[in-house]
Design a protein around this motif. Structure first.
Motif, PDB file in Angstrom:
ATOM      1  N   ILE A 146      -7.719   5.163  -5.462  1.00 59.17           N
ATOM      2  CA  ILE A 146      -7.397   3.831  -5.989  1.00 59.17           C
ATOM      3  C   ILE A 146      -7.611   2.796  -4.893  1.00 59.17           C
ATOM      4  O   ILE A 146      -7.127   2.964  -3.767  1.00 59.17           O
ATOM      5  N   GLU A 147      -8.366   1.739  -5.212  1.00 64.90           N
ATOM      6  CA  GLU A 147      -8.643   0.676  -4.219  1.00 64.90           C
ATOM      7  C   GLU A 147      -7.801  -0.552  -4.577  1.00 64.90           C
ATOM      8  O   GLU A 147      -8.170  -1.333  -5.458  1.00 64.90           O
ATOM      9  N   PRO A 148      -6.662  -0.752  -3.907  1.00 63.45           N
ATOM     10  CA  PRO A 148      -5.803  -1.883  -4.287  1.00 63.45           C
ATOM     11  C   PRO A 148      -6.365  -3.227  -3.852  1.00 63.45           C
ATOM     12  O   PRO A 148      -7.082  -3.331  -2.847  1.00 63.45           O
ATOM     13  N   ILE A 202      -8.779   1.886   1.255  1.00 64.71           N
ATOM     14  CA  ILE A 202      -8.177   0.649   1.760  1.00 64.71           C
ATOM     15  C   ILE A 202      -9.267  -0.275   2.277  1.00 64.71           C
ATOM     16  O   ILE A 202     -10.034   0.078   3.174  1.00 64.71           O
ATOM     17  N   GLU A 203      -9.350  -1.450   1.662  1.00 66.28           N
ATOM     18  CA  GLU A 203     -10.310  -2.461   2.122  1.00 66.28           C
ATOM     19  C   GLU A 203      -9.559  -3.468   2.981  1.00 66.28           C
ATOM     20  O   GLU A 203      -8.536  -4.030   2.564  1.00 66.28           O
ATOM     21  N   SER A 204     -10.099  -3.725   4.182  1.00 64.90           N
ATOM     22  CA  SER A 204      -9.433  -4.646   5.126  1.00 64.90           C
ATOM     23  C   SER A 204      -9.129  -5.986   4.461  1.00 64.90           C
ATOM     24  O   SER A 204      -7.999  -6.495   4.545  1.00 64.90           O
ATOM     25  N   VAL A 231     -12.249   4.094   3.480  1.00 64.89           N
ATOM     26  CA  VAL A 231     -11.938   2.709   3.854  1.00 64.89           C
ATOM     27  C   VAL A 231     -13.116   1.820   3.485  1.00 64.89           C
ATOM     28  O   VAL A 231     -14.262   2.282   3.405  1.00 64.89           O
ATOM     29  N   HIS A 232     -12.808   0.566   3.238  1.00 64.44           N
ATOM     30  CA  HIS A 232     -13.838  -0.458   3.114  1.00 64.44           C
ATOM     31  C   HIS A 232     -13.577  -1.458   4.222  1.00 64.44           C
ATOM     32  O   HIS A 232     -12.785  -2.392   4.058  1.00 64.44           O
ATOM     33  N   LEU A 233     -14.232  -1.223   5.348  1.00 62.81           N
ATOM     34  CA  LEU A 233     -14.011  -2.113   6.481  1.00 62.81           C
ATOM     35  C   LEU A 233     -14.791  -3.405   6.272  1.00 62.81           C
ATOM     36  O   LEU A 233     -15.973  -3.384   5.885  1.00 62.81           O
TER      37      LEU A 233
HETATM   38 MN    MN Z   1     -14.295  -2.697  -1.759  1.00 61.60          MN
END
Ligand code: MN
Ligand code: XUL
Length: 347
Positions: free
Chosen positions: A175-177, A211-213, A239-241
């Motif tokens: 899940i990408e919040p 988790i995207e920064s 991660v989505h940095l």
């Molecule tokens: Mn993203």
């Protein structure tokens, strides 16, 4: 001592874009989607992030056999290029059936569409050799709170997670919040919400987060702490940095572009906790500036990867004994100066 992690990097084809924004049209010629795969290796990337329709364009209009055929072709392209499909995410925010949300829409037929699309997405992921489904819950929220029953919405999201887990016993859900955009108020705004949903599910070990920064920053949270929280629960799928200059629209700036120190801390938390040792990718989700000429535009991808590697060098040369000494003496002034001078290369 364990050997240092060698990181693998990934990005999604949407990171090479035509530069349109809500206020203006394309500013660059389109670079053919199918030719993007040939760029990855030379840019230093081994993983491809996908939306379901990045694999099978126009999939709503295709038969099951047509979908399987196109997915097979993409599978072959990935093999030929030596690339790994990191995940597939259902694009549930473009269709007329999802204008008021997908899994949390008040309309039963819209929710049925969302499930059908999700099932196809899982099939596509398996057909190209990926076992990770990313749920960025784009429109699962509201423009005004009275428009939906929030508790029911959470129950519907949990039911969907369980439905995916039951549909395919091999896949993981990441899940990408994100707290807002395109909705005003999203139902899964932070890592904590995603992790709670995971634990409430029927097989929590298969439910993790991306988790995207920038998404953490939009929630006014520190991305490195969000990552540490997920890692402590073994729930960091990827991660989505990227970076974000304050609380405004989702900017997807280059990693480290707005706050180098915060980027250092993200790399530090990942590296200190063995992220990447089980094959996790360092994923990027970055946009080039609208002013950038050329097609394809790829410098932002090269720069973000390079920044990560520079910061990794800083992480690995950070004097831990000195840090421990400062912590023990509670001399945080000294710790701050050391950290900043280390980043500046003058310590
Ligand atoms: Mn993203
Ligand atoms: C949106 C976003 C998406 C997801 C994948 O803000 O980050 O690109 O990463 O659907």
């Amino acid at each position: 001592m364990t050997a240092p992690t060698t990181y693998r990097f990934s990005f999604g084809p949407w990171n090479i874009s035509e530069g349109a924004d809500p206020f203006g049209p394309d500013v660059r010629a389109a670079f053919p989607h199918d030719r993007k795969f040939a760029l990855y290796k030379s840019l230093g990337f081994d993983g491809v992030q996908f939306h379901d329709d990045d694999v099978v364009p126009g999939l709503d209009q295709l038969t099951a056999a047509q979908i399987a055929q196109r997915a097979g072709e993409v599978n072959q392209t990935l093999r030929n290029e030596g690339l790994v499909p990191e995940f597939v995410a259902p694009r549930l925010w473009f269709a007329p059936q999802t204008i008021d949300g997908a899994y949390t829409s008040n309309s039963a037929s819209d929710r049925a569409y969302a499930w059908e699309r999700t099932r196809k997405c899982v099939d596509i992921a398996r057909a190209i050799g990926s076992r990770a489904i990313v749920l960025w819950l784009a429109r699962e929220g509201t423009y005004l709170r009275e428009s939906k029953d929030a508790r029911l919405a959470y129950e519907r999201l949990l039911a969907t997670v369980n439905q995916i887990l039951a549909y395919d016993r091999e896949v993981e859900i990441w899940i990408e919040p994100k707290p807002n955009e395109p909705t005003d108020l999203a139902y899964v705004p932070t890592t904590g919400h995603a992790v709670a949903l995971a634990y409430a599910s029927t097989d929590h070990k298969r439910v993790k987060t991306v988790i995207e920064s920038a998404h953490a920053l939009l929630a006014n949270l520190d991305p490195s702490d969000e990552m540490a929280f997920a890692l402590a629960h073994d729930k960091l799928g990827s991660v989505h940095l990227n970076d974000q200059n304050g609380l405004k629209y989702d900017q997807d700036k280059n990693f480290g572009a707005a706050n180098l120190r915060a980027a250092f801390n993200q790399v530090r938390v990942l590296d200190e906790n063995g992220y990447g040792r089980r094959g996790e990718f360092v994923g990027l989700d970055v946009k080039t500036m609208r002013t950038q000429a050329g097609s394809p535009v790829v410098d932002h991808l090269k720069s973000s990867r390079r920044l990560f590697l520079h910061l990794l060098e800083k992480v690995r040369t950070y004097d831990r004994a000195r840090v421990e000494d400062c912590r023990a003496r509670r001399d945080y002034e000294a710790l701050e100066l050391y950290t900043l001078e280390h980043l500046l290369g003058v310590s």
